[in-house]
Scaffold this active site. Structure first.
Site, PDB file in Angstrom:
ATOM      1  N   GLU A 173       0.842  -1.211   0.000  1.00 52.30           N
ATOM      2  CA  GLU A 173       0.000   0.000   0.000  1.00 52.30           C
ATOM      3  C   GLU A 173       0.869   1.250   0.000  1.00 52.30           C
ATOM      4  O   GLU A 173       0.559   2.232  -0.649  1.00 52.30           O
ATOM      5  CB  GLU A 173      -0.907   0.012   1.242  1.00 52.30           C
ATOM      6  CG  GLU A 173      -1.984  -1.036   1.247  1.00 52.30           C
ATOM      7  CD  GLU A 173      -3.018  -0.792   0.164  1.00 52.30           C
ATOM      8  OE1 GLU A 173      -2.671  -0.988  -1.031  1.00 52.30           O
ATOM      9  OE2 GLU A 173      -4.141  -0.407   0.499  1.00 52.30           O
ATOM     10  N   THR A 224      -6.119   7.364  -4.838  1.00 53.59           N
ATOM     11  CA  THR A 224      -6.167   7.372  -3.374  1.00 53.59           C
ATOM     12  C   THR A 224      -5.361   8.545  -2.824  1.00 53.59           C
ATOM     13  O   THR A 224      -5.801   9.237  -1.896  1.00 53.59           O
ATOM     14  CB  THR A 224      -5.610   6.046  -2.812  1.00 53.59           C
ATOM     15  OG1 THR A 224      -6.470   5.003  -3.253  1.00 53.59           O
ATOM     16  CG2 THR A 224      -5.572   6.041  -1.293  1.00 53.59           C
TER      17      THR A 224
END
Ligand code: HSE
Length: 326
Positions: A146, A199
Site C-alpha cells: 500500500e 487514493t
C-alpha cells in the site's frame, strides 16, 4: 511442505523442492463509514490471483500482469514484488520468484485493488517458503504494498483481504488485528463509476481538523456498530453505519452520490457509503433479493449519464480471505 533452512542465496536443489504456487486475495471495502483507515470487509469471491515460480536467482521478476496494462512491471515499483522483497529481507533469505499477476477487478476503483495484489503476494510467498508467518503477521508486509501503491501504509484493505470477514485494525501488529463477527445473510452491492480518483488525491483533500462534537458522535457510531455485530442487531447496524467525517468531503468527487444514497436507502439498504477512497460506493443489503433490487435501482441512475459503471453483488461472511488455489 516443510522446507529445509536456507541461508542467503538459494541453490538449485532448494528451488527444485519448491512448487509453483497460485494464491488469491479478495477485493475489499475499506473505512466502512465508521472506521477511516481502521475498518474493512472482504468481498470474498472477487479478487486478484498471483502465481509465483521460484526462478533460482535472488531477484524477483514480474513476467506478466493480466488485465493490468497500466500497472508498473518494475520489481521495485509493483506492490506485489515490493511485498515479497520485504519478506525476503525480514527472513534474510532471497528466494527469487517469477511473478504472474492476474487482476480480477479494476485498479483505481476504490475496491482495494493494490491491496488484493499485495495480500495475494504475501500469502502466496509465505506458503512457498514454508509458512514462517501467521496470516496476521502478514498484514504488516502487505501494508508495504500500500505504501508503494498509494503513499500510505494503511491496513484497512489488506487486513480483511488476508483474513476475510470484517476486520478492525487498531494498528498493524498481529495483536492489533481484530476479527469482528459478521451478520448472517449480509450482501454488499458495489458500484464503480469510471471516473479517475487516485487514493493519494482523495487523501490530500481531507481537512485535518474536526470538531469535538463530531468526533464524539463518530466514536459513538463506531462503538454502536461493533455492538450491533455482537448483538446480531440489524437495526443498530443500519443506524450506526454513518460517516460524519469523510463522506461530506469525498462524496463531492463522486458523480450522483446523493441520488444514489437516497435511492439505496429507499430500497431497504441497511447502509450506503464510499468504498475506501472512492470512486466506488457500496450499499449493504439483508438478503440477496434485496441486494438485486438495490443494484438495479442504482444502475438506473447512471442510465442517462455519460459515465460507464460496473456493479457487483458479493456475500459478506467470515473466513473468505486470501487462499491458495493451485
Ligand atoms: N483508508 C484508505 C482511504 C483506503 O480512505 O484513503 C484507501 O485505500
Amino acid at each position: 511442505m516443510k522446507l529445509p533452512a536456507i541461508v542467503g542465496v538459494p541453490t538449485d536443489d532448494t528451488t527444485q523442492l519448491m512448487k509453483k504456487i497460485t494464491a488469491f486475495a479478495p477485493a475489499t471495502i475499506a473505512n466502512f463509514n465508521v472506521g477511516f483507515d481502521i475498518l474493512g470487509l472482504s468481498l470474498g469471491n472477487m479478487g486478484d490471483e498471483i502465481t509465483l515460480t521460484p526462478n533460482g536467482t535472488t531477484e524477483n521478476k514480474i513476467l506478466e500482469i493480466i488485465n493490468g496494462d497500466n500497472l508498473p512491471k518494475e520489481a521495485d515499483k509493483n506492490c506485489s514484488s515490493v511485498v515479497i522483497r520485504k519478506m525476503q529481507e525480514a527472513q534474510n533469505e532471497f528466494i527469487g520468484v517469477d511473478i504472474v499477476l492476474k487482476k480480477g477487478f479494476s485498479s483505481g476503483s476504490g475496491l482495494g485493488s493494490s491491496s488484493a495484489s499485495s495480500a495475494a503476494a504475501a500469502f502466496g510467498y509465505n506458503e512457498l517458503i514454508g509458512k514462517p508467518y501467521s496470516t496476521k503477521e502478514l498484514v504488516a508486509f502487505a501494508a508495504e504494498g500500500e505504501r508503494v501503491a498509494c503513499g500510505s501504509a494503511h491496513v484497512d484493505n489488506v487486513a480483511p483481504s488476508l483474513l476475510g470477514g470484517i476486520i478492525l485494525s487498531k494498528g498493524n501488529k498481529p495483536s492489533d488485528i481484530l476479527e469482528l463477527p459478521v451478520l448472517e445473510n449480509l450482501y454488499a452491492v458495489t458500484l464503480y463509476p469510471h471516473v479517475k480518483l487516485n487514493t493519494s488525491d482523495s487523501r490530500r483533500i481531507l481537512k485535518s481538523t474536526l470538531s469535538v462534537a463530531t468526533f464524539s458522535q463518530q466514536v459513538g457510531l463506531m462503538g454502536a456498530f461493533v455492538v450491533s455485530l455482537y448483538e446480531k442487531d440489524y437495526d443498530l447496524f443500519s443506524d450506526s453505519l454513518q460517516d460524519l467525517v469523510i463522506e461530506p468531503m469525498r462524496s463531492l468527487l463522486i458523480p450522483k452520490f446523493k441520488e444514489m444514497k437516497q435511492t439505496a436507502l429507499e430500497n431497504k439498504a441497511l447502509a450506503f457509503g464510499i468504498s475506501g477512497s472512492g470512486p466506488s460506493v457500496f450499499a449493504m443489503a439483508r438478503g440477496k433479493e434485496n441486494a438485486e433490487i438495490i443494484k438495479n435501482a442504482l444502475e438506473k441512475i447512471y442510465q442517462n449519464v455519460d459515465i460507464s459503471i460496473q456493479t457487483y453483488i458479493n456475500p459478506v461472511c467470515k473466513g473468505n480471505g486470501a487462499r491458495i488455489i493451485l
